[in-house]
Design a protein around this motif. Structure first.
Motif, PDB file in Angstrom:
ATOM      1  N   LYS A 112     -10.153   1.886  16.158  1.00 40.31           N
ATOM      2  CA  LYS A 112      -9.174   2.777  15.538  1.00 40.31           C
ATOM      3  C   LYS A 112      -9.170   2.600  14.017  1.00 40.31           C
ATOM      4  O   LYS A 112      -9.133   3.579  13.269  1.00 40.31           O
ATOM      5  CB  LYS A 112      -7.786   2.536  16.122  1.00 40.31           C
ATOM      6  N   ILE A 113      -9.231   1.342  13.565  1.00 39.60           N
ATOM      7  CA  ILE A 113      -9.275   1.076  12.126  1.00 39.60           C
ATOM      8  C   ILE A 113     -10.550   1.675  11.532  1.00 39.60           C
ATOM      9  O   ILE A 113     -10.516   2.338  10.491  1.00 39.60           O
ATOM     10  CB  ILE A 113      -9.191  -0.437  11.834  1.00 39.60           C
ATOM     11  N   ARG A 114     -11.689   1.442  12.205  1.00 40.08           N
ATOM     12  CA  ARG A 114     -12.967   1.996  11.725  1.00 40.08           C
ATOM     13  C   ARG A 114     -12.900   3.513  11.604  1.00 40.08           C
ATOM     14  O   ARG A 114     -13.335   4.086  10.613  1.00 40.08           O
ATOM     15  CB  ARG A 114     -14.095   1.620  12.676  1.00 40.08           C
ATOM     16  N   VAL A 154      -3.823  -4.998  12.965  1.00 40.80           N
ATOM     17  CA  VAL A 154      -4.186  -3.591  13.166  1.00 40.80           C
ATOM     18  C   VAL A 154      -3.171  -2.668  12.504  1.00 40.80           C
ATOM     19  O   VAL A 154      -3.529  -1.757  11.755  1.00 40.80           O
ATOM     20  CB  VAL A 154      -4.333  -3.276  14.673  1.00 40.80           C
ATOM     21  N   SER A 155      -1.879  -2.899  12.737  1.00 43.23           N
ATOM     22  CA  SER A 155      -0.873  -1.995  12.168  1.00 43.23           C
ATOM     23  C   SER A 155      -0.842  -2.096  10.651  1.00 43.23           C
ATOM     24  O   SER A 155      -0.682  -1.092   9.954  1.00 43.23           O
ATOM     25  CB  SER A 155       0.505  -2.284  12.753  1.00 43.23           C
ATOM     26  N   SER A 156      -1.016  -3.290  10.127  1.00 38.79           N
ATOM     27  CA  SER A 156      -1.037  -3.465   8.679  1.00 38.79           C
ATOM     28  C   SER A 156      -2.242  -2.752   8.063  1.00 38.79           C
ATOM     29  O   SER A 156      -2.113  -2.092   7.027  1.00 38.79           O
ATOM     30  CB  SER A 156      -1.080  -4.955   8.338  1.00 38.79           C
ATOM     31  N   THR A 185      -2.155   0.411   5.479  1.00 37.93           N
ATOM     32  CA  THR A 185      -2.868   0.389   4.200  1.00 37.93           C
ATOM     33  C   THR A 185      -3.759   1.614   4.069  1.00 37.93           C
ATOM     34  O   THR A 185      -3.789   2.257   3.011  1.00 37.93           O
ATOM     35  CB  THR A 185      -3.707  -0.902   4.074  1.00 37.93           C
ATOM     36  N   ILE A 186      -4.464   1.968   5.134  1.00 38.47           N
ATOM     37  CA  ILE A 186      -5.334   3.151   5.123  1.00 38.47           C
ATOM     38  C   ILE A 186      -4.492   4.398   4.875  1.00 38.47           C
ATOM     39  O   ILE A 186      -4.856   5.268   4.081  1.00 38.47           O
ATOM     40  CB  ILE A 186      -6.131   3.257   6.430  1.00 38.47           C
ATOM     41  N   SER A 187      -3.355   4.476   5.527  1.00 38.15           N
ATOM     42  CA  SER A 187      -2.465   5.623   5.352  1.00 38.15           C
ATOM     43  C   SER A 187      -1.965   5.717   3.908  1.00 38.15           C
ATOM     44  O   SER A 187      -1.910   6.797   3.322  1.00 38.15           O
ATOM     45  CB  SER A 187      -1.281   5.495   6.313  1.00 38.15           C
ATOM     46  N   SER A 188      -1.613   4.589   3.328  1.00 35.62           N
ATOM     47  CA  SER A 188      -1.150   4.551   1.940  1.00 35.62           C
ATOM     48  C   SER A 188      -2.255   5.004   0.982  1.00 35.62           C
ATOM     49  O   SER A 188      -1.995   5.748   0.033  1.00 35.62           O
ATOM     50  CB  SER A 188      -0.703   3.124   1.611  1.00 35.62           C
ATOM     51  N   ILE A 189      -3.485   4.580   1.234  1.00 37.04           N
ATOM     52  CA  ILE A 189      -4.618   4.978   0.398  1.00 37.04           C
ATOM     53  C   ILE A 189      -4.848   6.482   0.514  1.00 37.04           C
ATOM     54  O   ILE A 189      -5.098   7.169  -0.481  1.00 37.04           O
ATOM     55  CB  ILE A 189      -5.882   4.182   0.780  1.00 37.04           C
TER      56      ILE A 189
END
Length: 193
Positions: free
Chosen positions: A158-160, A101-103, A107-111
């Motif tokens: 949360k990821i979704r 989840v954190s990874s 990744t989403i934050s980096s994108i």
């Protein structure tokens, strides 16, 4: 090259849209851009794993397994360049590893950060849709969308949610880019009148 006759059951036609010649193999009911008189093709076997086997031109001395290219029918496993050569996408992008989840959130934050850097360029965009700048910005934002597609939510809400928000943000940026290009084209046309 037209001095040599085509192989039996082959026909040369002209594509109406591009004006380029293509070749019809009536025996196999297939078409191709490459002239069969120039081609030393690798034969491929039918695949039942969802992949499409494509014959490619072989340089002398290559083993047949080195010359065979398989393109998955799924999204973006390889890119076909303008000259017809196949550029394979790294295996890490074909089958991304399962992320925690954190990874995934990192990744989403980096994108999103990457998309925000291009958004600044979109804000100052002053040319038209046919420009290299437009094509570059559009391509980079679409690549970010593809990166988001590789993230497996694994059922985590949360990821979704985060991924959905970044997709919307990127789509808004693309819409803004298109509107600015349209407005710039309209301004150029009205100045010419």
């Amino acid at each position: 090259m037209d001095e040599k006759p085509l192989p039996p059951n082959w026909e040369k036609r002209i594509d109406a849209r591009t004006g380029w010649p293509y070749f019809v193999d009536h025996s196999n009911q297939q078409t191709q851009w490459e002239d069969p008189r120039l081609q030393k093709a690798v034969t491929t076997q039918d695949s039942t794993d969802g992949n499409i086997n494509i014959p490619i031109n072989v340089q002398e001395g290559l083993k047949s397994n080195q010359a065979r290219a398989t393109i998955s029918s799924q999204c973006d496993n390889s890119n076909l360049s303008m000259n017809g050569s196949i550029q394979q996408t790294p295996n890490a992008l074909k089958n991304p590893p399962k992320q925690g989840v954190s990874s995934a959130l990192n990744t989403i934050s980096s994108i999103k950060e990457d998309a925000e850097s291009f958004h600044a360029q979109i804000e100052s965009f002053t040319t038209v849709k046919a420009s290299q700048e437009y094509k570059y910005l559009e391509e980079m934002m679409e690549r970010n969308l593809c990166k988001l597609d590789t993230i497996d939510a694994a059922g985590d809400e949360k990821i979704r949610t985060e991924r959905r928000e970044v997709v919307r943000y990127i789509q808004q940026c693309l819409d803004q880019l298109e509107l600015k290009a349209f407005a710039n084209e309209t301004n150029v046309t009205s100045k010419d009148s």
